[in-house]
Design a protein around this motif. Structure first.
Motif, PDB file in Angstrom:
ATOM      1  N   GLN A  47       0.847  -1.191   0.000  1.00 12.84           N
ATOM      2  CA  GLN A  47       0.000   0.000   0.000  1.00 12.84           C
ATOM      3  C   GLN A  47       0.885   1.244   0.000  1.00 12.84           C
ATOM      4  O   GLN A  47       1.402   1.647   1.039  1.00 12.84           O
ATOM      5  N   GLN A  48       1.053   1.841  -1.170  1.00 17.42           N
ATOM      6  CA  GLN A  48       1.917   3.011  -1.282  1.00 17.42           C
ATOM      7  C   GLN A  48       1.157   4.325  -1.090  1.00 17.42           C
ATOM      8  O   GLN A  48       1.766   5.390  -1.096  1.00 17.42           O
ATOM      9  N   PHE A  49      -0.159   4.230  -0.934  1.00 17.39           N
ATOM     10  CA  PHE A  49      -0.970   5.407  -0.623  1.00 17.39           C
ATOM     11  C   PHE A  49      -2.008   4.984   0.415  1.00 17.39           C
ATOM     12  O   PHE A  49      -3.200   4.894   0.142  1.00 17.39           O
ATOM     13  N   PRO A  50      -1.537   4.711   1.639  1.00 19.97           N
ATOM     14  CA  PRO A  50      -2.424   4.149   2.666  1.00 19.97           C
ATOM     15  C   PRO A  50      -3.456   5.159   3.153  1.00 19.97           C
ATOM     16  O   PRO A  50      -3.208   6.372   3.139  1.00 19.97           O
ATOM     17  N   PRO A  51      -4.609   4.677   3.604  1.00 21.18           N
ATOM     18  CA  PRO A  51      -5.641   5.566   4.142  1.00 21.18           C
ATOM     19  C   PRO A  51      -5.154   6.266   5.413  1.00 21.18           C
ATOM     20  O   PRO A  51      -4.555   5.635   6.287  1.00 21.18           O
ATOM     21  N   ILE A  52      -5.400   7.552   5.489  1.00 21.59           N
ATOM     22  CA  ILE A  52      -5.000   8.328   6.662  1.00 21.59           C
ATOM     23  C   ILE A  52      -5.642   7.752   7.929  1.00 21.59           C
ATOM     24  O   ILE A  52      -5.023   7.712   8.996  1.00 21.59           O
ATOM     25  N   LYS A  53      -6.876   7.292   7.798  1.00 18.59           N
ATOM     26  CA  LYS A  53      -7.596   6.752   8.951  1.00 18.59           C
ATOM     27  C   LYS A  53      -6.860   5.565   9.558  1.00 18.59           C
ATOM     28  O   LYS A  53      -6.794   5.421  10.785  1.00 18.59           O
ATOM     29  N   GLU A  54      -6.299   4.702   8.712  1.00 19.97           N
ATOM     30  CA  GLU A  54      -5.597   3.519   9.218  1.00 19.97           C
ATOM     31  C   GLU A  54      -4.291   3.908   9.913  1.00 19.97           C
ATOM     32  O   GLU A  54      -3.906   3.299  10.911  1.00 19.97           O
ATOM     33  N   ILE A  55      -3.599   4.906   9.377  1.00 19.01           N
ATOM     34  CA  ILE A  55      -2.375   5.374  10.042  1.00 19.01           C
ATOM     35  C   ILE A  55      -2.727   5.948  11.410  1.00 19.01           C
ATOM     36  O   ILE A  55      -2.025   5.719  12.398  1.00 19.01           O
ATOM     37  N   ALA A  56      -3.832   6.691  11.467  1.00 19.60           N
ATOM     38  CA  ALA A  56      -4.270   7.274  12.740  1.00 19.60           C
ATOM     39  C   ALA A  56      -4.607   6.187  13.752  1.00 19.60           C
ATOM     40  O   ALA A  56      -4.263   6.292  14.940  1.00 19.60           O
ATOM     41  N   GLN A  57      -5.266   5.122  13.301  1.00 20.87           N
ATOM     42  CA  GLN A  57      -5.621   4.028  14.206  1.00 20.87           C
ATOM     43  C   GLN A  57      -4.377   3.341  14.761  1.00 20.87           C
ATOM     44  O   GLN A  57      -4.338   2.947  15.923  1.00 20.87           O
ATOM     45  N   ARG A  58      -3.360   3.206  13.932  1.00 17.05           N
ATOM     46  CA  ARG A  58      -2.128   2.547  14.376  1.00 17.05           C
ATOM     47  C   ARG A  58      -1.346   3.397  15.374  1.00 17.05           C
ATOM     48  O   ARG A  58      -0.746   2.867  16.308  1.00 17.05           O
ATOM     49  N   THR A  59      -1.318   4.690  15.143  1.00 15.83           N
ATOM     50  CA  THR A  59      -0.424   5.562  15.912  1.00 15.83           C
ATOM     51  C   THR A  59      -1.086   6.249  17.102  1.00 15.83           C
ATOM     52  O   THR A  59      -0.392   6.711  18.010  1.00 15.83           O
ATOM     53  N   GLY A  60      -2.411   6.344  17.078  1.00 15.35           N
ATOM     54  CA  GLY A  60      -3.093   7.095  18.125  1.00 15.35           C
ATOM     55  C   GLY A  60      -3.116   8.587  17.857  1.00 15.35           C
ATOM     56  O   GLY A  60      -3.635   9.361  18.667  1.00 15.35           O
ATOM     57  N   LEU A  61      -2.563   9.002  16.721  1.00 17.76           N
ATOM     58  CA  LEU A  61      -2.614  10.404  16.325  1.00 17.76           C
ATOM     59  C   LEU A  61      -3.947  10.688  15.645  1.00 17.76           C
ATOM     60  O   LEU A  61      -4.603   9.776  15.132  1.00 17.76           O
ATOM     61  N   THR A  62      -4.349  11.948  15.626  1.00 19.49           N
ATOM     62  CA  THR A  62      -5.573  12.307  14.919  1.00 19.49           C
ATOM     63  C   THR A  62      -5.294  12.366  13.421  1.00 19.49           C
ATOM     64  O   THR A  62      -4.133  12.462  12.992  1.00 19.49           O
ATOM     65  N   GLU A  63      -6.355  12.318  12.629  1.00 21.75           N
ATOM     66  CA  GLU A  63      -6.182  12.398  11.182  1.00 21.75           C
ATOM     67  C   GLU A  63      -5.580  13.742  10.781  1.00 21.75           C
ATOM     68  O   GLU A  63      -4.771  13.815   9.850  1.00 21.75           O
ATOM     69  N   ASP A  64      -5.958  14.805  11.480  1.00 19.25           N
ATOM     70  CA  ASP A  64      -5.378  16.122  11.195  1.00 19.25           C
ATOM     71  C   ASP A  64      -3.878  16.127  11.473  1.00 19.25           C
ATOM     72  O   ASP A  64      -3.094  16.737  10.728  1.00 19.25           O
ATOM     73  N   GLU A  65      -3.466  15.441  12.542  1.00 12.85           N
ATOM     74  CA  GLU A  65      -2.038  15.370  12.863  1.00 12.85           C
ATOM     75  C   GLU A  65      -1.281  14.575  11.805  1.00 12.85           C
ATOM     76  O   GLU A  65      -0.143  14.911  11.454  1.00 12.85           O
ATOM     77  N   ILE A  66      -1.913  13.520  11.279  1.00  8.52           N
ATOM     78  CA  ILE A  66      -1.285  12.734  10.212  1.00  8.52           C
ATOM     79  C   ILE A  66      -1.130  13.588   8.956  1.00  8.52           C
ATOM     80  O   ILE A  66      -0.058  13.631   8.339  1.00  8.52           O
ATOM     81  N   TYR A  67      -2.220  14.272   8.571  1.00  5.24           N
ATOM     82  CA  TYR A  67      -2.155  15.158   7.406  1.00  5.24           C
ATOM     83  C   TYR A  67      -1.051  16.199   7.587  1.00  5.24           C
ATOM     84  O   TYR A  67      -0.278  16.483   6.665  1.00  5.24           O
ATOM     85  N   GLY A  68      -1.001  16.769   8.783  1.00  9.01           N
ATOM     86  CA  GLY A  68       0.002  17.794   9.046  1.00  9.01           C
ATOM     87  C   GLY A  68       1.415  17.256   8.908  1.00  9.01           C
ATOM     88  O   GLY A  68       2.278  17.900   8.298  1.00  9.01           O
TER      89      GLY A  68
END
Length: 210
Positions: A47-68
């Motif tokens: 997955q070279q363009f993973p969903p932001i939501k899944e990264i947020a679930q893994r890290t505990g960061l918010t989606e806005d923090e991931i985007y940032g």
């Protein structure tokens, strides 16, 4: 049993020790590093363009923090966003994670101290330094199979880390970024009894005379 099966089947990821040692010096924040490592993990799974939501679930960061964090890394040149077109003409975005290694290469090339003679002092080529050098020159982490190949050169063929590093230099000069090309160089040197840096330099001097 399901856990062990999942553990065996899960793709392995590799990350250069240079990234962990120097990410702060490059200006990368801890949050950016966490997101970058997750991107490496998703890429290893295809997955070279993973969903932001899944990264947020893994890290505990918010989606806005991931985007940032992603936008900050794009602006800093740690990653790049690319677009490719498939056979059906559909365009797909994907994250290129290799720019970080280009940044490391810039830093790595400036890290040698200067001796009294004015020439750069070359630090001894250790096993770990060799792995780091290859990853920097290739612009990507080494795969587990590639790591095994290099270990076999050192442990089974008994090539010194310095000799393998010199083979890397030869490969880079010929714009051949592959272990297969390096292996051909090492085999060629072995047939001619070239085992040290002095042997390599002597061979180059003889070659340049003709």
């Amino acid at each position: 049993m399901e856990f062990w099966q999942a553990l065996v089947q899960a793709p392995l990821i590799t990350i250069s020790n240079l990234v962990l040692a120097h990410y702060r010096a490059l200006g990368m924040t801890n949050r950016q590093l966490i997101v970058y490592l997750q991107m490496v993990s998703f890429t290893a799974a295809g997955q070279q363009f993973p969903p932001i939501k899944e990264i947020a679930q893994r890290t505990g960061l918010t989606e806005d923090e991931i985007y940032g964090a992603l936008h900050e890394m794009l602006d800093a040149g740690f990653i790049d966003l690319r677009t490719q077109t498939d056979s059906a003409g559909k365009q797909m975005d994907w994250y290129d994670l290799t720019p970080l290694y280009a940044r490391l290469a810039e830093k790595y090339g400036q890290s040698n101290p200067i001796s009294d003679s004015g020439e750069p002092e070359q630090a001894p080529v250790t096993r770990q330094r060799l792995f780091d050098e290859i990853e920097v020159e290739f612009g990507r982490p080494l795969s587990p199979i590639e790591q095994e190949t290099i270990s076999a050169w050192l442990d089974e063929d008994h090539y010194s880390p310095e000799l393998v590093s010199l083979a890397l230099r030869e490969a880079v000069l010929n714009q051949a970024y592959s272990l297969k090309y390096m292996d051909r160089i090492l085999l060629s040197w072995e047939k001619r009894n070239i085992r040290t840096k002095a042997d390599v330099e002597r061979e180059r001097a003889n070659r340049n005379r003709f």
